[in-house]
Design an enzyme around this catalytic site. Structure first.
Site, PDB file in Angstrom:
ATOM      1  CD  GLU A 111      -1.129   0.795   3.646  1.00  0.00           C
ATOM      2  OE1 GLU A 111      -2.191   1.373   3.341  1.00  0.00           O
ATOM      3  OE2 GLU A 111      -0.735   0.663   4.823  1.00  0.00           O
ATOM      4  NE  ARG A 113      -1.157   7.751   7.195  1.00  0.00           N
ATOM      5  CZ  ARG A 113      -0.385   6.909   7.871  1.00  0.00           C
ATOM      6  NH1 ARG A 113       0.684   7.347   8.505  1.00  0.00           N
ATOM      7  NH2 ARG A 113      -0.667   5.622   7.934  1.00  0.00           N
TER       8      ARG A 113
HETATM    9  P1  ADP Z   1       2.296   4.402  10.267  1.00  0.00           P
HETATM   10  O1  ADP Z   1       2.746   3.543   9.165  1.00  0.00           O
HETATM   11  O2  ADP Z   1       2.555   5.839  10.096  1.00  0.00           O
HETATM   12  O3  ADP Z   1       2.641   3.864  11.580  1.00  0.00           O
HETATM   13  P2  ADP Z   1      -0.307   3.514  10.888  1.00  0.00           P
HETATM   14  O4  ADP Z   1      -1.022   2.767   9.833  1.00  0.00           O
HETATM   15  O5  ADP Z   1       0.204   2.795  12.060  1.00  0.00           O
HETATM   16  O6  ADP Z   1       0.763   4.328  10.121  1.00  0.00           O
HETATM   17  O7  ADP Z   1      -1.256   4.682  11.347  1.00  0.00           O
HETATM   18  C1  ADP Z   1      -0.785   5.871  11.923  1.00  0.00           C
HETATM   19  C2  ADP Z   1      -1.866   6.471  12.742  1.00  0.00           C
HETATM   20  O8  ADP Z   1      -3.017   6.676  11.958  1.00  0.00           O
HETATM   21  C3  ADP Z   1      -2.287   5.616  13.877  1.00  0.00           C
HETATM   22  O9  ADP Z   1      -2.622   6.469  14.927  1.00  0.00           O
HETATM   23  C4  ADP Z   1      -3.506   4.882  13.340  1.00  0.00           C
HETATM   24  O10 ADP Z   1      -4.347   4.532  14.404  1.00  0.00           O
HETATM   25  C5  ADP Z   1      -4.095   5.930  12.459  1.00  0.00           C
HETATM   26  N1  ADP Z   1      -4.787   5.401  11.268  1.00  0.00           N
HETATM   27  C6  ADP Z   1      -4.248   4.947  10.143  1.00  0.00           C
HETATM   28  N2  ADP Z   1      -5.181   4.599   9.244  1.00  0.00           N
HETATM   29  C7  ADP Z   1      -6.373   4.833   9.821  1.00  0.00           C
HETATM   30  C8  ADP Z   1      -7.737   4.680   9.402  1.00  0.00           C
HETATM   31  N3  ADP Z   1      -8.067   4.213   8.207  1.00  0.00           N
HETATM   32  N4  ADP Z   1      -8.681   5.021  10.269  1.00  0.00           N
HETATM   33  C9  ADP Z   1      -8.357   5.495  11.458  1.00  0.00           C
HETATM   34  N5  ADP Z   1      -7.114   5.679  11.902  1.00  0.00           N
HETATM   35  C10 ADP Z   1      -6.121   5.346  11.113  1.00  0.00           C
HETATM   36  P1  ADP Z   2      -2.595  -1.100   7.023  1.00  0.00           P
HETATM   37  O1  ADP Z   2      -3.296  -0.271   5.987  1.00  0.00           O
HETATM   38  O2  ADP Z   2      -3.455  -1.476   8.158  1.00  0.00           O
HETATM   39  O3  ADP Z   2      -1.262  -0.553   7.385  1.00  0.00           O
HETATM   40  P2  ADP Z   2      -1.205  -3.047   5.352  1.00  0.00           P
HETATM   41  O4  ADP Z   2      -1.791  -3.549   4.089  1.00  0.00           O
HETATM   42  O5  ADP Z   2      -0.116  -2.048   5.251  1.00  0.00           O
HETATM   43  O6  ADP Z   2      -2.368  -2.500   6.271  1.00  0.00           O
HETATM   44  O7  ADP Z   2      -0.703  -4.286   6.203  1.00  0.00           O
HETATM   45  C1  ADP Z   2      -0.344  -4.144   7.555  1.00  0.00           C
HETATM   46  C2  ADP Z   2       0.482  -5.342   7.974  1.00  0.00           C
HETATM   47  O8  ADP Z   2      -0.266  -6.561   7.800  1.00  0.00           O
HETATM   48  C3  ADP Z   2       1.751  -5.557   7.164  1.00  0.00           C
HETATM   49  O9  ADP Z   2       2.828  -4.796   7.630  1.00  0.00           O
HETATM   50  C4  ADP Z   2       1.975  -7.055   7.376  1.00  0.00           C
HETATM   51  O10 ADP Z   2       2.500  -7.339   8.643  1.00  0.00           O
HETATM   52  C5  ADP Z   2       0.562  -7.600   7.342  1.00  0.00           C
HETATM   53  N1  ADP Z   2       0.180  -7.971   5.964  1.00  0.00           N
HETATM   54  C6  ADP Z   2      -0.515  -7.216   5.097  1.00  0.00           C
HETATM   55  N2  ADP Z   2      -0.694  -7.869   3.927  1.00  0.00           N
HETATM   56  C7  ADP Z   2      -0.099  -9.071   4.049  1.00  0.00           C
HETATM   57  C8  ADP Z   2       0.052 -10.225   3.206  1.00  0.00           C
HETATM   58  N3  ADP Z   2      -0.449 -10.264   1.972  1.00  0.00           N
HETATM   59  N4  ADP Z   2       0.724 -11.293   3.704  1.00  0.00           N
HETATM   60  C9  ADP Z   2       1.234 -11.266   4.943  1.00  0.00           C
HETATM   61  N5  ADP Z   2       1.122 -10.222   5.793  1.00  0.00           N
HETATM   62  C10 ADP Z   2       0.461  -9.136   5.370  1.00  0.00           C
HETATM   63 MG    MG Z   3       0.342  -0.230   6.154  1.00  0.00          MG
END
Ligand code: ADP
Ligand code: ADP
Ligand code: MG
Length: 457
Positions: A288, A292
């Protein structure tokens, strides 16, 4: 250059953005909810505006209240931070429609890259490898069954609008898939207002490696990678750069694919392209893009010497990207840990409360990004992130030693925090060897629960 910036966020990231703005001579306006009247970002900003009750929906997600605050204080720009409205395309559009500069990509770019399904399509089109699975949304369970031929089991069902580790389910077999699919649809609709789903093969022993990019709509550079494989419930807890797992050649391929993608979508601002790296197969896959600033951006700042938030503000102010790829170089190794108000000895139960006394680590190579101060009461309404402790040293080994040293200096009385987890991790042979993957920490937590009772220093 921007003159006056409203920060549509709270906590450590609001403080971080105020600091960058002030370094650049940009005036700052903080917004705050009724629960945050005493918050550090409110103390540090030039002006402050109350935008409503504690519930985020009524304050930090209240677009009308935020725009009103911006216009009443004469701001020319809005920085969304991370979380809250940061990846909300409608917010970017609304800010622009109000005649203000949104410090981030356009609404269209967020729609394209912030929607995880659209982003997969864009990555595929740009020749960036994606995890085997669906192209486009999987509208119903029959369409889902057809994708299983490409993914096999286990399969991941993911929400197009998911984020923060939420909106992901794994099915081990057909029966579990048929049960999980409608549940995932309903859950995604309830949690994100969008029931759209997609499917991916599960990469069982993956490392999470992501690439920081900076772009101005015309040119783009990468600022190398961060590795965030130490995760709990798919949320990052320890991040570092560079990744120990990449050869110079693979690093080059990975980082250039991120730049290619940013250029393909005319990206503007700071963004992160996330990948999974299958170490055994020596292959990486796009998962993904986060459109930001990310929580873990300081590790990149430590190894490159850049100020990523300042670069975001410059780009938003209309300056062309100041950096060529040759300007971005790496020195040493950096590690960040996320100190949350959670009790690791009780399954990470939230532990908000009042900070009695606080001893902040310092010395060479140590950075502490936080909203804490002695006497501060952590409100129970928001994210549990209290502080990020970041260290930098010449080598990975020295950075881990420095992390252990800095943690021993850190003392936060009155709250439970995740500090004991990081002390144990810094002392762990697998962590020291860099030998882990995204599922490693969960197994480790099951085996090491007893080691997580607090000890001082
Ligand atoms: P990073 O890769 O910067 O750590 P995270 O996915 O952990 O990003 O998210 C960063 C912050 O944004 C966290 O506080 C998470 O709870 C919030 N966040 C991310 N995506 C969403 C979403 N779709 N809805 C609500 N909060 C989100
Ligand atoms: P988010 O939007 O919540 O950050 P991501 O798609 O970035 O979601 O995935 C968050 C985490 O989930 C990844 O860092 C990994 O640990 C796990 N993950 C996501 N997709 C896969 C996959 N296809 N196979 C294994 N682990 C995955
Ligand atoms: Mg992610």
């Amino acid at each position: 250059m921007l003159k006056k910036l409203l920060i549509a966020n709270r906590g450590e990231i609001a403080v971080r953005i105020i600091r960058a703005a002030r370094d650049l001579g940009i005036a700052t306006v903080a917004v705050y909810s009724d629960a945050d009247a005493t918050a550090l970002h409110v103390q540090l900003a030039d002006e402050v505006v109350n935008i409503g009750p504690p519930a985020a929906k009524k304050s930090y997600l209240n677009v009308a209240a935020i725009l009103k605050a911006a216009s009443e204080t004469g701001c020319d720009s809005v920085h969304p931070g991370y979380g809250f409205l940061a990846e909300n395309a409608g917010f970017s559009d609304a800010v622009t429609a109000a005649g203000l500069v949104f410090v981030g990509p356009s609404g269209d770019a967020i729609r394209l890259m912030g929607d995880k399904v659209a982003a997969r399509g864009a990555a595929h089109a740009a020749g960036v490898p994606i995890v085997p699975g669906s192209l486009g949304r999987v509208e119903n369970i029959d369409a889902g069954r057809a994708i299983l031929a490409d993914t096999g089991f286990p399969v991941m069902i993911k929400a197009a609008a998911g984020g923060g580790g939420r909106g992901i389910r794994i099915a081990q077999d057909l029966a579990a898939f048929e049960q999980a699919f409608p549940q995932a649809q309903a859950e995604a609709l309830a949690a994100f207002g969008d029931g759209g789903l997609y499917m991916e093969k599960v990469i069982t022993k993956a490392r999470h490696i992501e690439v920081q990019v900076l772009a101005d709509g015309h040119s783009a550079v990468h600022c190398f990678e961060r590795e965030c494989s130490l995760q709990r419930r798919r949320q990052k807890v320890w991040e570092e750069a560079p990744s120990r797992a990449l050869s110079p050649q693979l690093r080059d391929e990975l980082c250039s694919s991120a730049v290619r993608l940013a250029l393909a979508v005319n990206y503007s601002g700071a963004g992160t392209v996330e990948y999974l790296y299958d170490e055994d197969a020596d292959r990486f896959y796009f998962i993904e893009m986060n459109t930001r600033i990310q929580v873990e951006h300081p590790v990149t700042e430590m190894i490159t010497g850049l100020d990523l938030v300042a670069e975001m503000l410059r780009i938003a102010g209309g300056e062309a990207l100041r950096l060529t790829q040759a300007d971005v170089t790496v020195k040493g190794h950096a590690i960040e840990v996320r100190l949350n108000a959670e009790d690791p000895a009780r399954d990470f139960a939230p532990f908000p409360g009042t900070v009695d006394s606080l001893r902040i680590p310092g010395g060479p190579g140590v950075r502490f990004d936080s909203m804490l101060y002695p006497g501060y009461t952590v409100p129970p309404f928001y994210d549990s992130l209290l502080a990020k402790l970041i260290v930098h040293a010449e080598t990975r080994e020295a950075a881990i030693a420095r992390m252990a040293r800095a943690l021993s200096e850190l003392q936060i009385d009155g709250l439970k925090t995740t500090k004991p987890l990081f002390q144990a991790l810094a002392a762990d042979p697998s962590v020291q060897a860099g030998d882990f993957h995204t599922r490693w920490l969960e197994a480790w937590l099951e085996a090491n629960a007893a080691r997580l009772t607090p000890h001082q220093p």
